[in-house]
Motif scaffolding. Structure first.
Motif, PDB file in Angstrom:
ATOM      1  N   TRP A  21       0.836  -1.207   0.000  1.00  0.00           N
ATOM      2  CA  TRP A  21       0.000   0.000   0.000  1.00  0.00           C
ATOM      3  C   TRP A  21       0.868   1.253   0.000  1.00  0.00           C
ATOM      4  O   TRP A  21       0.584   2.213  -0.719  1.00  0.00           O
ATOM      5  CB  TRP A  21      -0.906  -0.017   1.225  1.00  0.00           C
ATOM      6  N   LEU A  22       1.936   1.243   0.800  1.00  0.00           N
ATOM      7  CA  LEU A  22       2.819   2.404   0.871  1.00  0.00           C
ATOM      8  C   LEU A  22       3.510   2.648  -0.472  1.00  0.00           C
ATOM      9  O   LEU A  22       3.626   3.794  -0.931  1.00  0.00           O
ATOM     10  CB  LEU A  22       3.867   2.186   1.970  1.00  0.00           C
ATOM     11  N   VAL A  23       3.947   1.561  -1.132  1.00  0.00           N
ATOM     12  CA  VAL A  23       4.585   1.708  -2.449  1.00  0.00           C
ATOM     13  C   VAL A  23       3.603   2.306  -3.453  1.00  0.00           C
ATOM     14  O   VAL A  23       3.939   3.210  -4.231  1.00  0.00           O
ATOM     15  CB  VAL A  23       5.107   0.343  -2.933  1.00  0.00           C
ATOM     16  N   ASN A  24       2.357   1.820  -3.428  1.00  0.00           N
ATOM     17  CA  ASN A  24       1.352   2.318  -4.372  1.00  0.00           C
ATOM     18  C   ASN A  24       1.002   3.780  -4.120  1.00  0.00           C
ATOM     19  O   ASN A  24       0.640   4.505  -5.060  1.00  0.00           O
ATOM     20  CB  ASN A  24       0.089   1.459  -4.300  1.00  0.00           C
ATOM     21  N   VAL A  25       1.101   4.217  -2.876  1.00  0.00           N
ATOM     22  CA  VAL A  25       0.856   5.631  -2.571  1.00  0.00           C
ATOM     23  C   VAL A  25       1.879   6.506  -3.285  1.00  0.00           C
ATOM     24  O   VAL A  25       1.526   7.531  -3.896  1.00  0.00           O
ATOM     25  CB  VAL A  25       0.899   5.866  -1.050  1.00  0.00           C
ATOM     26  N   PHE A  26       3.149   6.106  -3.224  1.00  0.00           N
ATOM     27  CA  PHE A  26       4.187   6.881  -3.912  1.00  0.00           C
ATOM     28  C   PHE A  26       4.022   6.806  -5.432  1.00  0.00           C
ATOM     29  O   PHE A  26       4.264   7.780  -6.143  1.00  0.00           O
ATOM     30  CB  PHE A  26       5.577   6.372  -3.504  1.00  0.00           C
ATOM     31  N   VAL A  27       3.604   5.635  -5.926  1.00  0.00           N
ATOM     32  CA  VAL A  27       3.379   5.485  -7.372  1.00  0.00           C
ATOM     33  C   VAL A  27       2.255   6.411  -7.834  1.00  0.00           C
ATOM     34  O   VAL A  27       2.367   7.096  -8.852  1.00  0.00           O
ATOM     35  CB  VAL A  27       3.055   4.016  -7.711  1.00  0.00           C
ATOM     36  N   ASP A  28       1.153   6.456  -7.045  1.00  0.00           N
ATOM     37  CA  ASP A  28       0.029   7.327  -7.393  1.00  0.00           C
ATOM     38  C   ASP A  28       0.457   8.789  -7.392  1.00  0.00           C
ATOM     39  O   ASP A  28       0.067   9.568  -8.286  1.00  0.00           O
ATOM     40  CB  ASP A  28      -1.120   7.128  -6.402  1.00  0.00           C
ATOM     41  N   ALA A  29       1.245   9.168  -6.409  1.00  0.00           N
ATOM     42  CA  ALA A  29       1.700  10.550  -6.333  1.00  0.00           C
ATOM     43  C   ALA A  29       2.582  10.897  -7.536  1.00  0.00           C
ATOM     44  O   ALA A  29       2.476  11.995  -8.105  1.00  0.00           O
ATOM     45  CB  ALA A  29       2.470  10.775  -5.035  1.00  0.00           C
ATOM     46  N   LEU A  30       3.443   9.962  -7.930  1.00  0.00           N
ATOM     47  CA  LEU A  30       4.314  10.206  -9.080  1.00  0.00           C
ATOM     48  C   LEU A  30       3.502  10.326 -10.373  1.00  0.00           C
ATOM     49  O   LEU A  30       3.784  11.173 -11.230  1.00  0.00           O
ATOM     50  CB  LEU A  30       5.340   9.072  -9.196  1.00  0.00           C
ATOM     51  N   LEU A  31       2.463   9.491 -10.521  1.00  0.00           N
ATOM     52  CA  LEU A  31       1.615   9.562 -11.715  1.00  0.00           C
ATOM     53  C   LEU A  31       0.870  10.898 -11.789  1.00  0.00           C
ATOM     54  O   LEU A  31       0.727  11.479 -12.862  1.00  0.00           O
ATOM     55  CB  LEU A  31       0.618   8.400 -11.717  1.00  0.00           C
ATOM     56  N   LEU A  33       1.903  13.663 -10.481  1.00  0.00           N
ATOM     57  CA  LEU A  33       2.903  14.685 -10.769  1.00  0.00           C
ATOM     58  C   LEU A  33       3.228  14.736 -12.264  1.00  0.00           C
ATOM     59  O   LEU A  33       3.481  15.802 -12.826  1.00  0.00           O
ATOM     60  CB  LEU A  33       4.180  14.405  -9.963  1.00  0.00           C
ATOM     61  N   MET A  34       3.163  13.578 -12.910  1.00  0.00           N
ATOM     62  CA  MET A  34       3.448  13.492 -14.344  1.00  0.00           C
ATOM     63  C   MET A  34       2.185  13.685 -15.185  1.00  0.00           C
ATOM     64  O   MET A  34       2.228  13.568 -16.412  1.00  0.00           O
ATOM     65  CB  MET A  34       4.080  12.132 -14.670  1.00  0.00           C
ATOM     66  N   HIS A  35       1.069  13.993 -14.511  1.00  0.00           N
ATOM     67  CA  HIS A  35      -0.221  14.210 -15.183  1.00  0.00           C
ATOM     68  C   HIS A  35      -0.655  12.990 -16.008  1.00  0.00           C
ATOM     69  O   HIS A  35      -1.165  13.109 -17.117  1.00  0.00           O
ATOM     70  CB  HIS A  35      -0.163  15.447 -16.093  1.00  0.00           C
ATOM     71  N   LEU A  36      -0.421  11.821 -15.434  1.00  0.00           N
ATOM     72  CA  LEU A  36      -0.855  10.571 -16.057  1.00  0.00           C
ATOM     73  C   LEU A  36      -1.969   9.976 -15.210  1.00  0.00           C
ATOM     74  O   LEU A  36      -1.827   9.854 -13.987  1.00  0.00           O
ATOM     75  CB  LEU A  36       0.305   9.574 -16.161  1.00  0.00           C
ATOM     76  N   ARG A  37      -3.049   9.636 -15.889  1.00  0.00           N
ATOM     77  CA  ARG A  37      -4.203   9.081 -15.176  1.00  0.00           C
ATOM     78  C   ARG A  37      -4.182   7.564 -15.261  1.00  0.00           C
ATOM     79  O   ARG A  37      -3.877   6.982 -16.296  1.00  0.00           O
ATOM     80  CB  ARG A  37      -5.514   9.606 -15.772  1.00  0.00           C
ATOM     81  N   LYS A  38      -4.522   6.946 -14.165  1.00  0.00           N
ATOM     82  CA  LYS A  38      -4.639   5.492 -14.159  1.00  0.00           C
ATOM     83  C   LYS A  38      -6.014   5.104 -14.678  1.00  0.00           C
ATOM     84  O   LYS A  38      -7.004   5.758 -14.378  1.00  0.00           O
ATOM     85  CB  LYS A  38      -4.458   4.950 -12.741  1.00  0.00           C
TER      86      LYS A  38
END
Length: 418
Positions: free
Chosen positions: A146-156, A158-163
């Protein structure tokens, strides 16, 4: 670590390489598994398939636990290799460099390439086997994932990429058609052909399959009574369009079975009017699939195709549409002749009124169908004039010769063998 036996370090290194191989194989198998075959196993209640489906429904967490495990294991492998080398070759920097290269090679071959190739070749059994340990590891290390995915979501962000949600398994019509094409060896040829023909119904229009106006048998109520009776009782069609004077003025459709209630003495124009049904008109350009639904909703089996000005173009029946799906029926009129006749020299004599789509299907040709619908129309468009008898041409790689023309149209065409 200095007190740890060297044998234990070797065993730990082997375990790390095997664990890395497991994660690599699991990642490839989970991503390569056939989702539709998996869904079929899930419907049957196959427990490993159900477990695998649950993991795939949460792709982010699944990849998180796989990558987390793989990263930790590979780091541990490099550390163990360094410790073992330091024990065996203390102070030898060259030996330490060789050990790093050997560990990198072992990870590449034993823990990455080989397990991934195996998993890509046999994705189902590998995915089913790996789903159990992965589900357990996901429960144990969920906070870290969960913690790793939080950082991944924040990075996405920041890069203006939507999941995107995991709903990309839906297939477009073209993709579904490609799937049917590739699955031909798993089903009977006839079933495979029918499925492919179904995809074409939305592209083919009634203009492609209709009987042209000049080939329709129609009954004129203004003709003498004896001729009217003769035409009605000698017709081979089950439904006859009825008009009075002008063929464009269709009054109705007469089911042939209703003629059984008449005798030759009381068969006249008034009797026919009382038995005929209101005509059903179809706009030119209507897709076959749409018309099939319209026939079903309106409880009709035949319709008259008209253009934007209301002029009669032809006639289309339910059988015409069904033949596009399952092939031709044998219940043709005795007056109907074959659209082509093979000659002694191997050439074929074709009827100029033959449908290009039918010729392509029966003779495996590649004549263009995005313009004229008949062979006569194709040749007239090619020359932009009415060619003389004996004129030869090559269209779509096919050598054709005009054999007979009549009434401003081409009646017979010769197709030479390739």
């Amino acid at each position: 670590m200095e007190d740890t036996p060297l044998s234990a370090l070797f065993i730990a290194l082997i375990v790390c390489l095997a664990s890395s191989a497991f994660f690599s194989a699991a990642e490839t198998a989970m991503m390569a598994i056939n989702r539709y075959r998996l869904a079929g196993k899930v419907r049957k209640g196959f427990r490993p398939a159900v477990r695998t489906q649950k993991l795939l429904n949460e792709t982010e967490t699944l990849l998180g636990i796989i990558l987390l495990g793989n990263t930790i294991i590979n780091t541990a492998s490099a550390t163990l290799a360094t410790l073992i080398t330091a024990r065996l070759f203390a102070g030898n920097e060259f030996a330490l460099g060789i050990a790093v290269l050997l560990v990198a090679f072992a990870i590449l071959v034993l823990s990455e390439a080989t397990p991934k190739v195996i998993a890509a070749t046999h994705p189902e059994p590998v995915a089913y086997f790996a789903s159990g340990p992965l589900a357990l590891l996901l429960r144990l290390f969920y906070p870290a994932v969960w913690l790793v995915n939080v950082f991944v979501d924040a990075l996405l962000r920041l890069m203006h990429l939507r999941k995107h949600k995991n709903n990309d398994t839906a297939l477009s019509p073209d993709e579904l058609r490609l799937l049917v094409l590739e699955s031909g060896r798993f089903m009977e040829k006839k079933h495979h052909t029918i499925l492919l023909n179904l995809f074409e119904l939305a592209k083919i229009t009634v203009d492609d399959v209709m009987t042209p106006r000049h080939q329709m048998e129609m009954v004129d109520l203004d003709m003498p009574a004896d001729l009217l009776r003769q035409q009605l009782f000698t017709s081979h069609h089950s439904r006859l369009p009825i008009y009075a004077g002008n063929p464009d003025n269709v009054l109705g459709i007469l089911p042939a079975r209703k003629l059984l209630s008449l005798t030759e003495d009381n068969t006249d124009a008034d009797a026919v009017r009382s038995l005929m049904r209101q005509p059903y008109f179809i706009p030119s350009g209507t897709p076959l699939f749409t018309q099939l639904q319209n026939f079903q909703e309106n409880h009709r089996r035949m319709g008259l195709v008209v253009d934007e000005y209301g002029e009669l173009l032809g006639l289309v029946t339910l059988e015409d549409i069904l033949e596009q799906m399952i092939g031709e029926f044998t219940t043709h009129s005795p007056a109907t002749t074959s659209p082509f006749a093979r000659q002694s020299d191997g050439s074929l004599l074709l009827d100029g009124a033959s449908s290009l789509r039918d010729l392509n299907r029966k003779l495996k040709l590649g004549l263009p169908t995005n313009g004229p619908k008949t062979l006569n129309g194709l040749i007239l468009e090619y020359f932009e004039d009415i060619p003389e008898t004996g004129t030869c041409m090559v269209i779509a790689g096919q050598r054709l010769e005009v054999v007979q023309t009549q009434d401003r149209s081409i009646r017979v065409v010769r197709l030479y063998p390739q």
